[in-house]
Structure formats: structure tokens, C-alpha cells
Design an enzyme around this catalytic site. Structure first.
Site, PDB file in Angstrom:
ATOM      1  N   GLU A 139       0.839  -1.219  -0.040  1.00  0.00           N
ATOM      2  CA  GLU A 139       0.147  -0.053  -0.099  1.00  0.00           C
ATOM      3  C   GLU A 139       0.888   1.079  -0.044  1.00  0.00           C
ATOM      4  OE1 GLU A 139      -3.464  -0.299   2.519  1.00  0.00           O
ATOM      5  OE2 GLU A 139      -4.000   1.755   2.181  1.00  0.00           O
ATOM      6  N   ARG A 140       0.709   2.070  -1.010  1.00  0.00           N
ATOM      7  CA  ARG A 140       1.459   3.183  -1.333  1.00  0.00           C
ATOM      8  C   ARG A 140       2.997   3.198  -1.316  1.00  0.00           C
ATOM      9  NH1 ARG A 140      -3.185   5.814  -1.982  1.00  0.00           N
ATOM     10  NH2 ARG A 140      -4.518   5.764  -0.434  1.00  0.00           N
ATOM     11  N   ASN A 157      -3.355  -1.836   7.651  1.00  0.00           N
ATOM     12  CA  ASN A 157      -4.571  -2.346   7.211  1.00  0.00           C
ATOM     13  C   ASN A 157      -4.114  -3.838   7.244  1.00  0.00           C
ATOM     14  OD1 ASN A 157      -5.701   0.134   6.938  1.00  0.00           O
ATOM     15  ND2 ASN A 157      -5.033   0.280   4.865  1.00  0.00           N
ATOM     16  N   GLU A 181     -10.402   4.259   9.447  1.00  0.00           N
ATOM     17  CA  GLU A 181     -10.700   3.883   7.793  1.00  0.00           C
ATOM     18  C   GLU A 181     -11.067   2.487   7.650  1.00  0.00           C
ATOM     19  OE1 GLU A 181      -6.822   4.880   6.190  1.00  0.00           O
ATOM     20  OE2 GLU A 181      -7.672   6.954   5.894  1.00  0.00           O
ATOM     21  N   LYS A 233       0.866  10.802  13.800  1.00  0.00           N
ATOM     22  CA  LYS A 233       1.577  11.182  12.688  1.00  0.00           C
ATOM     23  C   LYS A 233       1.934  12.767  12.870  1.00  0.00           C
ATOM     24  CE  LYS A 233      -1.193   8.391   9.137  1.00  0.00           C
ATOM     25  NZ  LYS A 233      -1.978   8.394   7.988  1.00  0.00           N
ATOM     26  N   ASP A 260      -2.724  14.152   7.450  1.00  0.00           N
ATOM     27  CA  ASP A 260      -2.348  12.968   6.756  1.00  0.00           C
ATOM     28  C   ASP A 260      -1.057  13.186   5.851  1.00  0.00           C
ATOM     29  OD1 ASP A 260      -1.948  10.424   6.167  1.00  0.00           O
ATOM     30  OD2 ASP A 260      -3.690  10.271   4.701  1.00  0.00           O
ATOM     31  N   GLU A 265       5.102   9.500  13.923  1.00  0.00           N
ATOM     32  CA  GLU A 265       5.183   8.681  12.683  1.00  0.00           C
ATOM     33  C   GLU A 265       5.444   9.431  11.440  1.00  0.00           C
ATOM     34  OE1 GLU A 265       1.608   5.977  12.213  1.00  0.00           O
ATOM     35  OE2 GLU A 265       1.828   5.962  10.055  1.00  0.00           O
ATOM     36  N   GLU A 319       3.696   9.300  -0.674  1.00  0.00           N
ATOM     37  CA  GLU A 319       2.193   9.155  -1.012  1.00  0.00           C
ATOM     38  C   GLU A 319       1.738  10.309  -1.633  1.00  0.00           C
ATOM     39  OE1 GLU A 319      -0.274   7.963   2.060  1.00  0.00           O
ATOM     40  OE2 GLU A 319      -2.126   8.283   0.984  1.00  0.00           O
ATOM     41  N   HIS A 376      -4.179  18.652   0.809  1.00  0.00           N
ATOM     42  CA  HIS A 376      -5.097  17.373   0.444  1.00  0.00           C
ATOM     43  C   HIS A 376      -5.783  18.038  -0.827  1.00  0.00           C
ATOM     44  CE1 HIS A 376      -7.031  13.698   0.930  1.00  0.00           C
ATOM     45  NE2 HIS A 376      -6.584  13.336   2.076  1.00  0.00           N
ATOM     46  N   TRP A 414     -12.714  13.349   2.541  1.00  0.00           N
ATOM     47  CA  TRP A 414     -11.602  12.848   1.488  1.00  0.00           C
ATOM     48  C   TRP A 414     -11.720  13.628   0.179  1.00  0.00           C
ATOM     49  CZ3 TRP A 414     -12.837   6.948   1.711  1.00  0.00           C
ATOM     50  CH2 TRP A 414     -12.208   6.570   2.977  1.00  0.00           C
TER      51      TRP A 414
HETATM   52  O1  GCW Z   1      -2.446   8.242   4.315  1.00  0.00           O
HETATM   53  C1  GCW Z   1      -3.313   7.141   4.255  1.00  0.00           C
HETATM   54  C2  GCW Z   1      -3.359   6.310   3.253  1.00  0.00           C
HETATM   55  C3  GCW Z   1      -3.689   4.791   3.505  1.00  0.00           C
HETATM   56  C4  GCW Z   1      -3.130   4.402   5.024  1.00  0.00           C
HETATM   57  C5  GCW Z   1      -3.541   5.443   6.043  1.00  0.00           C
HETATM   58  C6  GCW Z   1      -3.050   5.030   7.267  1.00  0.00           C
HETATM   59  C7  GCW Z   1      -2.432   2.460   5.421  1.00  0.00           C
HETATM   60  O2  GCW Z   1      -4.017   6.942   2.259  1.00  0.00           O
HETATM   61  O3  GCW Z   1      -3.215   4.333   2.528  1.00  0.00           O
HETATM   62  O4  GCW Z   1      -3.431   3.106   5.333  1.00  0.00           O
HETATM   63  O5  GCW Z   1      -3.103   6.778   5.618  1.00  0.00           O
HETATM   64  O6  GCW Z   1      -2.068   5.751   7.881  1.00  0.00           O
HETATM   65  O7  GCW Z   1      -3.619   4.116   7.930  1.00  0.00           O
END
Ligand code: GCW
Length: 733
Positions: free
Chosen positions: A191-192, A234, A315, A384, A389, A411, A417, A545, A567
Site C-alpha cells: 500500500e502506497r 491495514n 478507515e 503522525k 495525513d 510517525e 504518497e 489534500h 476525502w
Molecule cells: O495516508 C493514508 C493512506 C492509507 C493509509 C492510511 C493510514 C495504510 O492513504 O493508504 O493506510 O493513511 O495511515 O492508516
């Protein structure tokens, strides 16, 4: 005759194959695989100076010292182009003595106990010693890992051309857990991930262990990374099955010698999926027992297992709230299962609910801050760097400083991404440093995010930092050769967040590309300016974003079709006839109130908010006067500046032809061409859209868009990219 001809033809073919082989080898040599650990021979003059001081290596020969010994032998033989004699005990003039007081009688005799004890098992000293006629260099630590880190540190000095005279170095990491988070799935996808498939070949493991894993571990250890979460947050429950645990154990066996622990992302509902239970309620006795047994099972085969990383109720992931329990209930239940084995739970704070009219930037704080002081001792809360994000630029997350009784673990996202994937050159050290240096004012001045993270602000003992990895099976590991610098920078800053971005860049360039002084200056400038430039051409002045939905590559500020409002880029830019930006002050969502004073006052006030965060906190009229012009004009000029930076950078890179090896030079030139195209696209698409509200002309110096807004809305830059310039993997061909 016939035969002769046949033979000579064969000979010719053999010769061609040989030649081909040679070319393959010689091009392979600069395909980026060796990262910053290339160890090519130094110039004869530097090698001579070092050779006079390093005449032989003194190190114990045992399986415990294998990692450090083989690294030093390979590196020194390569750099100094000389086969160094290796001895276990013989100490003569010019010895490089490496080890711990336990495995080296000589180091044991130096009475370094107190000093080494203070540095811990990962810290080290590197010191020049003189005894009568004998001079020697000692790399010592209380632990094998510390000795390995010391060796890498010493080698870095050689690789970057530093003196090794009169050394008196003592180092230890500022943060304890320095962990990479891999978002790798059991099917090999990431993922990413933008650099190929997962490095973990689950189908072949545990019988076959790719030799590449050892090189990966070497690279991590060389910058002090000591933990790796193997799978995506995930998470698939499958990762906790006995079959996958055996595979994980095989990886752990490779990493152990490099001081790296493995961790797994745990799916909260695993007791249902794997254990056949009806619930995953953390208060259910059977659930608690299930996790305890699972932990026991894991530690039986991986005695040094690090612990679990958990994304819960975020999510769509399962979590304790599904059962009306809290984040603390969930985290502490897992912590309880791991505590007996010294494992930790890393619980993510990336939690946001969609309530009508809410501000996503405030969600993690609202959800988690009330639990300060409630988490078990072996829980870290992973936060984060910014409140939304991993945007190209965010102000620091307001949770930093606001949970003094909780171990917060920043984090960071190494994989790009939201920053042009592995196509754009964006050096992230300056962005991370900006976050580390941000002052939360939680305990008055100098309450920086860095001091929250390293435990010095609130006196915490267990500390950690995570980076979402950018590696994959691409031959050069990270897709873009320059993205290697972000992996390197993450490790260096996790070890010591005070190292300047310039120093990190300098080290990396010299080890990875060249020590030619003019080239170093040019490349360093490219690296250090790149983040600001990307912010300029993507999201200047605090915008965020604005990316195309789903994949997040390319601009889509008009996007408003997701059911979840948060989103949609329009939710974040709030562009209208009056102006643009998200009002997070008292007249809007007021989430600026989550910061301590005076930060909140500074950000709330239009006059004092730093321009880089302007549209993050304020909805600002188009004709509002900034330092050097109206908001509209300034915004347009920022976009243009970003584009021009990429153009100039392409030229600078062209000038390095012949200084940088042809293969990497070509590959990077191609990436820079893509970056220019994308930067122009970002500028044109964004300004065309925002202009429909501002209704103002572009100021002088800003180029007209190349296409119509309708076209930008229709064409997905990522698709266009795949059809046009070429695929991601054409790099290095
Ligand atoms: O930045 C978003 C991403 C998801 C990611 C999520 C997260 C792993 O678009 O792909 O999922 O954050 O950090 O959990």
C-alpha cells in the site's frame, strides 16, 4: 575446416557473451543497489592516509561478531584497496580494534566500563589510543549492536573523507525504538509503495530466504534502524497464523545479527477470524486468553519479537469501539498479553470520524487526548507528524505536548504518497526537521516536538519513532535514486534529531554519488531546496489534500464526489468567491485551540500566522495583502516558482553529466523530466480551477495554463503518465 569455422564462431559467441557479461556487470555496478554502502576504492591519496593508520583489524571471530566483521572487512578492503590482515588478539601499531569488553580482552583491559555502561548496548565510543610506540583506534560498545553501529559510523568517516586522527567520539541514540513500518500485504503488494513489490517473499519463506534481506538489514543498521514492522497496518489476520509466524521467524533470524527486531501489525478482530470466537471484545475473557496464547506462541519461535502495531477503528479497521470499549481498553488488553515477554504495543492515533460539519484536523486529539495517563507502561501512541495525513506540509500535530503521561511516537512517511511517488525528487529531512523543531510550548519555551519524542520533556523512558518505508523490489530499492536519501535521513534523524539536513545530505551524497566538491554543492542544493519547491508547485501557503482521489498523484482541487466529505479536496480548500482556505480559528472549527498558547494565538491571528500555514488556519480573501502582494498573486507566483525550480534543477543535473555515472545520471534525468511535467500540470490545473473563483488575471511572470480546466478535470495525471512518458519501472533501463 568446417569444424574450425564452427569453433571460431563459438569463440566469437563466447567472447560476445563475455563482453555482454562484462557490460551487464559494469552497468549493474551503478544501478543503485549498493545504496550508500558502495565501498568503492577511495582516491589513492586518501587511501594512503587511512592505510597509514589502519594496518590491521583486531576482532573476535565468532558467529556473534559476524555482521560487524564482514562489514568491516568488505568495506576496508574496498575503500583502501588492500586486503587487511585480521587477528583476534594481536595488538600492534595501526590496529583497528573492535568489540565489547566481553569479547575483546584488549577492550576489557581499557577500563571503559562506566563510559560504556552510560552509552548502553547500542551506544559506542570510537577513540584513538596511544601506548608508548603503539597507536590504535578502538571501536567499543557494551553490545554487539553498538559495536556494529560504531563500525558503520567509522566507515562513514572514511567514505566521506573525514579525518580519523585523534578520535574521541561517543554516541548513543536519542530515541529507543527506531522503527520502519512496511505497508506490505501478504500478496506481495505494498500500500502506497512505489518501488516494486514487497521485499518479503511470503510464498518462498521460510524455506528460501532471499539474500537481499541481509543487504536490507545492513542498510537499516548502518543508520541505526532497530525495528521493522513487516506488514500493513491495514492488517490481514493471516499474518498471525502459525504458517506466517514461521515465515516471520525466518526473517527475524536474518535481522537479529543486525540489531533489528521484527514487529507485526495485528488485526484487532483476529480472535474471530483465526480463533473462531464470536467477538473481539477486549473485556471478553476468551478474547484475552486468545491474545495471551498468541503472544506465547509468537515468543516461542521469535524470542526477541518487538510487538504489535495496531490501526484500530480507523478507515474501516476493526477495533475496541466496535464493542463500545475505548482505545485504552483495546491497547491495554494487547499490552497485557505482551508484557510478560517485554513486547510493546504501538497504538496508532490516526483516528478520525466523519461527523457532519466536523474538522478532521481535530479528530485525533478529540479521540485520544482524554486518555492521557491511561495507557499501560508498554504502550506507545503513534502519532503522525501533522494532524491530517502526511501532507506535503502540515503544522505539527497538536497531540504533541498534550499527553504528558503517554509515550508518543511520531510517525513520519518516507514513502512519498502525497509527494509525487517515486517520480519526484523531494528530500524530506528539512520537512521532518521543521516538525522536530516546532515548539509546542507545553512546558513553556523549548518544549519542542523532538523533546516530546525523545522523552526529555516529560521524563519518559520508553521512546520511539516510526517511518513508513519506501523500499521495494526495484533494483535500486526506492524507485527514484534520490528517494534513497529519505530512507537514509529517517534513520539518521531517528538516531539523532539534531543532525542538520545539510549534514545528512552531505554524507549521503558523498557515500552514494561522489565526493567531487562542485558536484556535492550542486546536489546538496537540489536536495535541500526540493521540499519547499514541491510545496510551491503542489500546495503553497498552507493548502493541503488537493490530490487526485484514491491514488493521490496529481492535482484535483475541484474533487467533491466522495461520500466522505473529508476525502474531498474541496473540503480542504473551501475556495469560493470570497477567498480560499480552511478557517480553523474561533470563527471556524476552532481546532487551533488544541495548541498551547502562545502557539494558538500566533496561528489564530492573520497578522502573525506564518505564511506557510496561512490557508491551513484561515479562509483568506483573494485580495488580502501578504508581505509582497495580494493572496492571489502570491499564490500564483508560488506555483510558478516551484515549476522554475524544477527547470533549473534539470539544468543543474545536466551539468553533472560525466561527473555522475552514466546509468544513474540518465535515470535521474528521466525522473526530473517527469517532475517538470507534473509541476507544470499542478500549477496549471490548480490555478485554472482557483481562478474560476478569484476571477483575477495571472500576475506577470506566471505562464498561461497549457490546457483547459475541463481537460485537467478529465485526465488523470497518473493514467496519462502511464500512457505517455513511460512506466515506473523504465528507470535504469
Ligand atoms: O495516508 C493514508 C493512506 C492509507 C493509509 C492510511 C493510514 C495504510 O492513504 O493508504 O493506510 O493513511 O495511515 O492508516
Amino acid at each position: 575446416m568446417k569444424n574450425k569455422k564452427f569453433y571460431s564462431l563459438n569463440g566469437l559467441i563466447a567472447f560476445c557473451v563475455m563482453l555482454g557479461g562484462f557490460f551487464v556487470l559494469s552497468t549493474r555496478a551503478e544501478d543503485g543497489y549498493r545504496l550508500w554502502l558502495r565501498y568503492d576504492r577511495l582516491s589513492e591519496s586518501s587511501a594512503k592516509v587511512y592505510r597509514a593508520q589502519i594496518k590491521f583489524l583486531v576482532i573476535k571471530k565468532s558467529s556473534e561478531t559476524f555482521a560487524v566483521r564482514s562489514e568491516l572487512e568488505t568495506a576496508l578492503n574496498g575503500l583502501l584497496s588492500e586486503q587487511l590482515p585480521v587477528s583476534e588478539t594481536l595488538v600492534k601499531n595501526g590496529a583497528l580494534i573492535v568489540g565489547t569488553p566481553k569479547n575483546s580482552p584488549f577492550i576489557g583491559s581499557l577500563k571503559l566500563d562506566k563510559e560504556l555502561a552510560e552509552l548502553g548496548s547500542e551506544g559506542f565510543i570510537i577513540r584513538s589510543f596511544k601506548f608508548k610506540n603503539l597507536s590504535a583506534i578502538v571501536i567499543a560498545s557494551n553490545g554487539e549492536t553498538g559495536a556494529l553501529y560504531g563500525a558503520f559510523h567509522f566507515l562513514r568517516r572514511l567514505q566521506t573523507g573525514e579525518s580519523i586522527k585523534n578520535l574521541k567520539i561517543a554516541e548513543k541514540p536519542k530515541i529507543k525504538l527506531r522503527v520502519l513500518n512496511h505497508w506490505d500485504n501478504p500478496d506481495g503488494s505494498i500500500e502506497r509503495g512505489y518501488a516494486g513489490k514487497s521485499l518479503w517473499n511470503w510464498a518462498e519463506l521460510p524455506e528460501k530466504v532471499d539474500s537481499r534481506l541481509r543487504d536490507y538489514a545492513r542498510a537499516d543498521a548502518s543508520v541505526g534502524i532497530n525495528g521493522v514492522v513487516l506488514n500493513n497496518v491495514n492488517a490481514s489476520a493471516e499474518m498471525l497464523t502459525p504458517e506466517y509466524l514461521r515465515k516471520t521467524a525466518a526473517i527475524a533470524d536474518v535481522f537479529r545479527a543486525y540489531g533489528i527486531k521484527v514487529y507485526l501489525s495485528a488485526r484487532f478482530s483476529a480472535p474471530i477470524e483465526l480463533g473462531g470466537l464470536k467477538t473481539a471484545d477486549p473485556f471478553d475473557e476468551q478474547v484475552r486468553v486468545w491474545w495471551k496464547r498468541k503472544a506465547d506462541e509468537i515468543y516461542k519461535i521469535i524470542p526477541d519479537f518487538g510487538g504489535f502495531l495496531v490501526k484500530a477503528n480507523s478507515e474501516g479497521q476493526p477495533g475496541p469501539r466496535t464493542y463500545n470499549r475505548t482505545h485504552v481498553d483495546g491497547a491495554n488488553m494487547l499490552a497485557d498479553a505482551l508484557a510478560a515477554h517485554n513486547g510493546v504495543v504501538i497504538w496508532r492515533a490516526f483516528v478520525y470520524d466523519m461527523k457532519p460539519g466536523y474538522d478532521r484536523a481535530g479528530a485525533a486529539f478529540e479521540n485520544l487526548q482524554p486518555f492521557d495517563g491511561k495507557f499501560a507502561a508498554n504502550v506507545l501512541l503513534q502519532v503522525k507528524n501533522g494532524p491530517i495525513d502526511f501532507q506535503p506540509r502540515e503544522p505539527f500535530h497538536p497531540l504533541f505536548g498534550a499527553m504528558p503521561k503517554t509515550q508518543l511516537m511520531p510517525e513520519l512517511q518516507i514513502t512519498q504518497e502525497y509527494l509525487g511517488f517515486s517520480n519526484h525528487l523531494v528530500f524530506l529531512a528539512p520537512m521532518w526537521r521543521e516538525v522536530f523543531e516546532a515548539d509546542t510550548h507545553a512546558r513553556g519555551k523549548n518544549s519542542t516536538v523532538a523533546r516530546v519524542a525523545d522523552g526529555t520533556l516529560f521524563g519518559q523512558n520508553l521512546t520511539g519513532i516510526a517511518g513508513v518505508a519506501n523500499t521495494g523490489t526495484d533494483r535500486n530499492w526506492t524507485g527514484h535514486d534520490f528517494s534513497q536519501a529519505n530512507w537514509y535521513a529517517f534513520g539518521r534523524l531517528a538516531w539523532n534529531h539534531e543532525i542538520s539536513s545539510a549534514q545528512i545530505a552531505d554524507e549521503w551524497i558523498k557515500m552514494t554519488f561522489t565526493r567531487e566538491p562542485k558536484a556535492v554543492v550542486i546536489i546538496k542544493k537540489m536536495l535541500l531546496e526540493s521540499h519547499e519547491a514541491a510545496v510551491d508547485y503542489m500546495v503553497p501557503l498552507g493548502l493541503h489534500h488537493q490530490m487526485w482521489g484514491g491514488h493521490h498523484y496529481g492535482p484535483a482541487p475541484w474533487w467533491n464526489t466522495y461520500e466522505r466529505d473529508d476525502w474531498n479536496p474541496t473540503y480542504y480548500n473551501k475556495a469560493d468567491a470570497n477567498g480560499i482556505g480552511f478557517d480553523r480559528t474561533a470563527t471556524g472549527s476552532n481546532t487551533v485551540g488544541q495548541y498551547f498558547s502562545p502557539v494558538r494565538d500566533e496561528y489564530s491571528n492573520l497578522k502573525t500566522v506564518p505564511e506557510k500555514y496561512l490557508l491551513w488556519f484561515h479562509h483568506v480573501p483573494w485580495d488580502y495583502r501578504l508581505k509582497s502582494g495580494t493572496l492571489w498573486d502570491e499564490m500564483a507566483l508560488h506555483y510558478q516558482r516551484g515549476v522554475e525550480w524544477v527547470r533549473q534543477t534539470r539544468k543543474n543535473w545536466e551539468n553533472l553529466k560525466g561527473v555522475i555515472d552514466a546509468e544513474r545520471h540518465r535515470a535521474i534525468a528521466k525522473k526530473l523530466a517527469i517532475q517538470e511535467r507534473d509541476a507544470v500540470w499542478w500549477k496549471d490545473a490548480s490555478l485554472s480551477y482557483f481562478q474560476t473563483f478569484s476571477r483575477r488575471p495571472l500576475p506577470p511572470g506566471v505562464e498561461k495554463p497549457q490546457r483547459t480546466l475541463d481537460e485537467y478535470k478529465k485526465i488523470d495525471l497518473l493514467d496519462d503518465f502511464a500512457r505517455g512518458i513511460g512506466s515506473f519501472d523504465e528507470n535504469h533501463q
